[in-house]
Motif scaffolding. Sequence first.
Motif, PDB file in Angstrom:
ATOM      1  N   ILE A  37     121.202  85.351  42.372  1.00  0.00           N
ATOM      2  CA  ILE A  37     121.226  85.562  40.913  1.00  0.00           C
ATOM      3  C   ILE A  37     122.371  84.755  40.304  1.00  0.00           C
ATOM      4  O   ILE A  37     123.498  84.802  40.793  1.00  0.00           O
ATOM      5  CB  ILE A  37     121.435  87.062  40.574  1.00  0.00           C
ATOM      6  N   ASP A  38     122.045  84.012  39.252  1.00  0.00           N
ATOM      7  CA  ASP A  38     123.099  83.323  38.498  1.00  0.00           C
ATOM      8  C   ASP A  38     123.162  84.009  37.141  1.00  0.00           C
ATOM      9  O   ASP A  38     122.270  83.870  36.314  1.00  0.00           O
ATOM     10  CB  ASP A  38     122.727  81.839  38.366  1.00  0.00           C
ATOM     11  N   LEU A  39     124.212  84.802  36.964  1.00  0.00           N
ATOM     12  CA  LEU A  39     124.342  85.611  35.757  1.00  0.00           C
ATOM     13  C   LEU A  39     125.145  84.801  34.743  1.00  0.00           C
ATOM     14  O   LEU A  39     126.369  84.800  34.776  1.00  0.00           O
ATOM     15  CB  LEU A  39     125.096  86.877  36.165  1.00  0.00           C
ATOM     16  N   GLY A  40     124.444  84.089  33.873  1.00  0.00           N
ATOM     17  CA  GLY A  40     125.154  83.193  32.947  1.00  0.00           C
ATOM     18  C   GLY A  40     125.274  83.766  31.548  1.00  0.00           C
ATOM     19  O   GLY A  40     124.546  84.673  31.170  1.00  0.00           O
ATOM     20  N   THR A  41     126.192  83.200  30.786  1.00  0.00           N
ATOM     21  CA  THR A  41     126.379  83.604  29.391  1.00  0.00           C
ATOM     22  C   THR A  41     125.091  83.401  28.603  1.00  0.00           C
ATOM     23  O   THR A  41     124.700  84.206  27.765  1.00  0.00           O
ATOM     24  CB  THR A  41     127.446  82.700  28.730  1.00  0.00           C
ATOM     25  N   CYS A  42     124.430  82.283  28.896  1.00  0.00           N
ATOM     26  CA  CYS A  42     123.272  81.874  28.119  1.00  0.00           C
ATOM     27  C   CYS A  42     121.986  82.385  28.750  1.00  0.00           C
ATOM     28  O   CYS A  42     121.133  82.929  28.072  1.00  0.00           O
ATOM     29  CB  CYS A  42     123.297  80.346  28.076  1.00  0.00           C
ATOM     30  N   ARG A  43     121.872  82.215  30.051  1.00  0.00           N
ATOM     31  CA  ARG A  43     120.637  82.663  30.700  1.00  0.00           C
ATOM     32  C   ARG A  43     120.914  83.170  32.116  1.00  0.00           C
ATOM     33  O   ARG A  43     121.883  82.805  32.755  1.00  0.00           O
ATOM     34  CB  ARG A  43     119.588  81.547  30.729  1.00  0.00           C
ATOM     35  N   THR A  44     120.038  84.090  32.546  1.00  0.00           N
ATOM     36  CA  THR A  44     120.153  84.673  33.872  1.00  0.00           C
ATOM     37  C   THR A  44     118.999  84.128  34.710  1.00  0.00           C
ATOM     38  O   THR A  44     117.856  84.153  34.259  1.00  0.00           O
ATOM     39  CB  THR A  44     120.069  86.209  33.773  1.00  0.00           C
ATOM     40  N   VAL A  45     119.337  83.619  35.892  1.00  0.00           N
ATOM     41  CA  VAL A  45     118.307  83.029  36.743  1.00  0.00           C
ATOM     42  C   VAL A  45     118.269  83.783  38.066  1.00  0.00           C
ATOM     43  O   VAL A  45     119.316  84.096  38.633  1.00  0.00           O
ATOM     44  CB  VAL A  45     118.602  81.535  37.013  1.00  0.00           C
ATOM     45  N   VAL A  46     117.064  84.097  38.509  1.00  0.00           N
ATOM     46  CA  VAL A  46     116.899  84.815  39.770  1.00  0.00           C
ATOM     47  C   VAL A  46     115.878  84.080  40.624  1.00  0.00           C
ATOM     48  O   VAL A  46     114.808  83.713  40.141  1.00  0.00           O
ATOM     49  CB  VAL A  46     116.369  86.257  39.528  1.00  0.00           C
TER      50      VAL A  46
END
Length: 368
Positions: A37-46
Motif C-alpha cells: 500500500i502506498d498511502l499518499g497525500t493525493c492518492r492511495t494505491v494498493v
Amino acid sequence: MISKGEEMRALEEEDVAEGKTERFEDEVARHQVMVGIDLGTCRTVVMSDKGDKLLIRSVVGYPKDIISRQMVGEGPLFGAEALEKRNFLDLCFPLAEGVVREASERDYRAARELVRHVVDLVRNGTDVEVCGIIGVPARASVMNKELLLKVAREMMTKTLVVSEPFMVAYALTRLNKCIVIDIGAGTVDICCMKGSVPAPEDQVTTFKGGDYIDERLEAAIARRYPGVQVTKSVACAIKEEHAFVGEPEQPVEVTLRAEGKPARFDVTREIRTVCESIVPDILEQVETLITSFDPEDQEDALKNIILAGGGSRIRGLDRMIADRLQEYGEVQVTCVDNPEYVGAIGALKLAKEVPPAHWAQIGLMFGG
Ligand SMILES: Nc1ncnc2c1ncn2[C@@H]1O[C@H](COP(=O)(O)OP(=O)(O)OP(=O)(O)O)[C@@H](O)[C@H]1O
Ligand SMILES: [Mg+2]
C-alpha cells in the motif's frame, strides 16, 4: 483471539493425523492476501498478490446533513465518488504531508476508514486475512508512523510501515549506490540507497511538492490576470497537463473564465517559474546526501538518480537536475515508467520476498 494461521495449524495437525496432506503453506496462501500500500497525500494505491490493482484519491466524504443523507446515503464515500458528490459532503483529506496529522481526531477517523475501505475492496466479501506493507514519507515522525501502524493493525493481521523511496528502490532493484527522488503531492522524499534499509540520516523530506506548485500557480495566474477566476484545482489541472521546466517547447495557452466568460490566456511564464521553484531545494538535498556516500561510490550514485512520484512527470525536470549538477561529473537522472504505481509495486515485492518474521528489521511492524 486465535488467528487464522493458528487455527489452521491446529486443523492441519488433525488432518495429518487423519491422513489428509495439504501443505500448511498452501493452505495459508489460500487464506491470506499480501498487499503493498502506498498511502499518499493525493492518492492511495494498493497492489495485491492476487492481482488487485487499486488507485483511489485519498479523500473521504461525510454527508453534510439529513437532506444530503437522503441523496447519498449514510456514507462515508471515498475517492472519485466523494469528489463527484462533493456538494452533499464534508470532504476530509486525511493524509497531510503523507502522514496522518497528529492533532485531529477527524483526520485519524478518516484515515482509518480509508484504509478499511481499501482493505475491504481487497477482501471482496471474503474472510481472507490481509497482511502487507505500507509506505509512508521518508522522514515521517516516529509518532506519525506509529499512528499509521495503529490504523493498519485494526484491519490487517501483519503490517509493516516503511519509507516510500525505499519501496521505489526495491521495486526497481536499485538498492545500492542510487538516489531516489520521489516528488509527491505533499512531500518530496529523497533517499540514498547504500545496499540495505536506509538509515534516518540517508533520507530527507521537504514539503515543496505538487500541492506547493498548485498554490503558487494559482497565485501567479491571479496576479497576472486580476479579473480571472482560478482555483487551486484549476491550477492543478493546468499543471498536470502542461508542467515543464527549462525552455518552453511551445507557448501554453489555457481557457479560463473572466467575469463568467471564457477566454484564452497565456500562462507559459507562470508554469515555468513555479515548476522551477521546487528545483533548488531538491538540488540542495541531493548535494548534501551525495557526500554521505563513500567517495568511491559517489560517481556511481550520481549516474543512478531516479525520479518517481507524480511530480516526476514535469517535462524537462530530469534534464534540469542533471545539468545543474554538472560540476559533480557525469550525472544521469531517469524517470520511472509508472510513477503512480511503483511505490505499491515495491511494497508488495518486499512483502512477498521477505518473510514476515524478518519485517521487524526493516521498519515498524505489528504481528509476525
Ligand atoms: N503530468 C504531471 N505533471 C506534474 N505534476 C503531476 C502530473 N501528474 C500528476 N502530478 C502531480 O503529482 C502529485 C501526485 O503525485 P503522487 O501520486 O506521487 O503523490 P502522493 O504519493 O499522493 O503524495 P505524497 O507522496 O506527497 O504523499 C500531485 O500533486 C499531482 O498534481
Ligand atoms: Mg507518494
